[in-house]
Design a protein around this motif. Structure first.
Motif, short mmCIF file in Angstrom:
data_model
loop_
_atom_site.label_atom_id
_atom_site.label_comp_id
_atom_site.label_asym_id
_atom_site.label_seq_id
_atom_site.Cartn_x
_atom_site.Cartn_y
_atom_site.Cartn_z
N GLY A 52 0.81 -1.21 0.00
CA GLY A 52 0.00 0.00 0.00
C GLY A 52 0.85 1.26 0.00
O GLY A 52 2.08 1.22 0.00
N SER A 53 0.17 2.40 0.05
CA SER A 53 0.85 3.69 -0.04
C SER A 53 1.41 4.19 1.28
O SER A 53 2.21 5.11 1.31
N ILE A 119 -5.30 -3.22 5.41
CA ILE A 119 -5.83 -2.55 4.22
C ILE A 119 -6.39 -1.19 4.61
O ILE A 119 -6.15 -0.18 3.92
N ASN A 122 -3.80 1.34 4.84
CA ASN A 122 -3.07 1.49 3.57
C ASN A 122 -1.68 0.86 3.57
O ASN A 122 -0.81 1.27 2.80
N GLU A 125 -2.92 -2.88 -0.35
CA GLU A 125 -3.94 -2.44 -1.30
C GLU A 125 -4.55 -3.68 -1.93
O GLU A 125 -3.82 -4.61 -2.27
#
Length: 152
Positions: A52-53, A119, A122, A125
């Protein structure tokens, strides 16, 4: 020569008998219990988990979120909503793992993905895709419980 012929005939009859005994018969009750279609298949949703970011989370917070991630996996599996989950080995694509949800629509899978702490934060993803596979896949969790010496 007679012995060779006798052995050959005996072997041939044994082979025919064995093949008849191992013939698998359609189990309508099992097929219905697994919601299988006429081909023994059903719809699922495949989820590809990617990095994720969020790259600024502390190690302590990351550990806590991934503990929640594992607890969520176990909860969804016990509910029958998750039939396969597992991590990818180290790779250069940022692929982290997969879920296979025992639901028919992306919308249903989105509600399940939303329960995953990693999730939500983040760290991961989720990419969701409809998938068609054997209905027998649902039996994986039951089999895994029988072969896992150590529980996660």
């Amino acid at each position: 020569m007679k012995n060779t012929l006798f052995i050959f005939v005996f072997f041939l009859f044994s082979l025919i008998s064995f093949s008849q005994e191992t013939e698998i018969k359609f189990d309508e009750k099992l097929a219905k219990s697994l919601n299988a279609d006429e081909y023994g298949m059903k719809k699922y949703v495949f989820c590809l988990l990617k990095s994720g970011s969020n790259t600024t989370v502390s190690k302590e917070e990351s550990k806590k979120l991934f503990e929640g991630h594992m607890a969520n996996i176990n909860k969804l599996a016990k509910e029958g909503k998750l039939v396969v989950a597992g991590p990818f080995m180290k790779n250069d694509r940022n692929y982290r793992g997969i879920y296979i949800f025992n639901v028919e629509t992306i919308e249903e899978a989105k509600t399940l993905v939303a329960t995953d702490p990693a999730i939500k934060a983040n760290l991961l993803e989720a990419e969701l895709t409809p998938w068609y596979c054997t209905a027998a896949l649902q039996e994986t969790v039951k089999i895994h419980e029988k072969i896992a010496r150590t529980k996660m």
